[in-house]
Design an enzyme around this catalytic site. Sequence first.
Site, short mmCIF file in Angstrom:
data_model
loop_
_atom_site.label_atom_id
_atom_site.label_comp_id
_atom_site.label_asym_id
_atom_site.label_seq_id
_atom_site.Cartn_x
_atom_site.Cartn_y
_atom_site.Cartn_z
N MET A 1 -12.82 27.73 -47.56
CA MET A 1 -11.80 27.89 -46.53
C MET A 1 -11.59 29.36 -46.15
O MET A 1 -11.43 29.69 -44.97
CB MET A 1 -10.46 27.30 -47.02
CG MET A 1 -9.35 27.37 -45.98
SD MET A 1 -7.77 26.82 -46.65
CE MET A 1 -8.14 25.12 -47.05
N LYS B 1 -7.09 24.10 -22.58
CA LYS B 1 -6.73 23.26 -23.73
C LYS B 1 -7.37 23.80 -25.00
O LYS B 1 -8.31 24.60 -24.95
CB LYS B 1 -7.16 21.81 -23.48
CG LYS B 1 -8.65 21.60 -23.33
CD LYS B 1 -8.96 20.13 -23.04
CE LYS B 1 -10.46 19.92 -22.88
NZ LYS B 1 -10.81 18.52 -22.62
N ARG C 1 -12.70 6.34 -21.78
CA ARG C 1 -11.79 6.85 -22.79
C ARG C 1 -10.36 6.69 -22.32
O ARG C 1 -9.64 5.78 -22.73
CB ARG C 1 -12.14 8.31 -23.09
CG ARG C 1 -11.51 8.88 -24.34
CD ARG C 1 -12.02 10.27 -24.62
NE ARG C 1 -11.72 11.21 -23.54
CZ ARG C 1 -12.11 12.49 -23.54
NH1 ARG C 1 -12.84 12.96 -24.52
NH2 ARG C 1 -11.78 13.29 -22.55
N TYR D 1 -18.34 26.98 -54.86
CA TYR D 1 -17.94 25.67 -55.36
C TYR D 1 -19.17 24.82 -55.71
O TYR D 1 -20.10 24.71 -54.92
CB TYR D 1 -17.09 24.93 -54.32
CG TYR D 1 -15.69 25.46 -54.21
CD1 TYR D 1 -14.77 25.34 -55.25
CD2 TYR D 1 -15.25 26.08 -53.04
CE1 TYR D 1 -13.48 25.83 -55.15
CE2 TYR D 1 -13.95 26.57 -52.92
CZ TYR D 1 -13.07 26.44 -53.98
OH TYR D 1 -11.79 26.92 -53.87
#
Length: 404
Positions: free
Chosen positions: A315, A40, A138, A267
Site C-alpha cells: 500500500m 469525474k 448500462r 510480503y
Amino acid sequence: MSTRRLDMRTWAEIDLDVVQRNAARIRERRPHHDLIGVLKADAYGHGAAALAEAVVGAGATMLGVGDSREALELILAGVKVPVIILGAIIDGEMPAVIRHDIRTTIHSMNRVEQLEREADRQERQHSVHIKVDTGMGRLGMMPERAVDVARRIAQSSSLLLEGLSTHLANSNLDVTEKSQRQLRVFQEVHDAVVAELGPIPVVHAMNTAAAWNLDVVDEVGNALRVGAALYGIPGPTLQPYPFEPAMTLKSQIIFMKDVPAGTSVGYNGTWVAERRSRLATLPLGFNDGLPPSSSVDGFVLVRGQRAPVRGAVSMDYTTVDVTDIEGAAVGDEALVFGRGQKNLDADGPAQESELPLRDVAERVGSSPYAMTCGVGKRVHRLYFGQRSENEIKKMTLEESQGHP
C-alpha cells in the site's frame, strides 16, 4: 542528478497548458459543437478543482461529473459554468443537486416524479437531461420510453428539459460503425422528441473516440462530452494517439541497503535475491498509482535506467533493484510514468527519459485510465502552465504545512 521535492515523497506533475492544447485540438476537430469537459473521478486522477479552470478556459461550456459530491467540490471551488451529473443519482442526493442547481441526468420516469416533488418543496426549477440507452446497456432508458418521459418533464412546472444524451460504447478511435449504429438510434429518438416538444438546448452523444473520428457523423448533437482526450489518456487506436499526456508521476528513493543472495523481499517473500543486491525503497504503493501487478514485470527509471520492482508492491512502499545503476542514492528521483529529465552525458550508460503511460499500463496488465485514476489523494499534485510560479510556490507551501 536529483530533482526531488524536499517537501514531497511522491508527486504528480500536471501540465495545464497540455490540457488546454488537447481541448483546442478536439474543438478544432468538431468546430460546430460545444464542449462538455468530463471531470469525474477527480478529473481522472488529475485533480478536478484545479483542472476545471483550465478546461473552462479552453472553452468548455459545461462540466460533467459522476456524483453530487464531485459536483459540489467544483461549485465550492468557484466554477461558474453549469455542472451536470452524468450518471444516476441516489435519493439522498436530490436535495443538494436541486439546491445548488446541479444538472441531473434522468434514466427513468420514477426519478422524474421524485425530482419534481423535491423541486416543488424547494420552490425551484430544476434542469434535467434525459439519457437514452442506444447500446451501452448500462444506464439510460430504452429508446421507446424517451418520448413519454420527455413529455412528462415538459408538463412539469418545476422541471426543465435542458438536454438529451446517450453513451457511446466504443472507445477505439479507429472504429466507426458501432458508434454510427448508436447515433442512428439516438437521432430517431431526438427527432421524435423534437417533433412533439420543440428544440432541446443541449444534445450530447459523442465521446473522445467519436469526436476525433470524422467518419462518425452526428446529425443532431450540438455538444461533445470529452474526458480522456483532455488529459491525453490513450485509448485503443491503430494511429498515433493525437493527444498529449498531461500527467507525470514521480517518487524518490528514501532508503537503500545491500542484501546478500538469498534475501527475500516484501510480503510473502515473492522475490528472492539471486546475488548480492542493492535495493532501494520508494514511498510509493498501490494507493499512490502503482498497481499491485507491477510486482511481476514493473520497473521505474532511476538516473535514466530501469530499476526493476522487487517483491510485492504494498500500500505504502515499493522496493526496486538499483544494483546496476551506478551512483544511485537516497533522494534520487524515480519516474513511474510520463516524462523525466534528460541526461546529456554521452559517456555514461544508455538512458531513458520517458515512460509512456500506455506502455507502462500494458506491461503491468492495467489500463491507462486505471493508472491515472489510481493516483491517490496523498500524492501531491503540482500544476504547471496556466498558474504563475508564485501561485505554484504558494500552493506547495500550503500543502507542506498541511501535510508534514
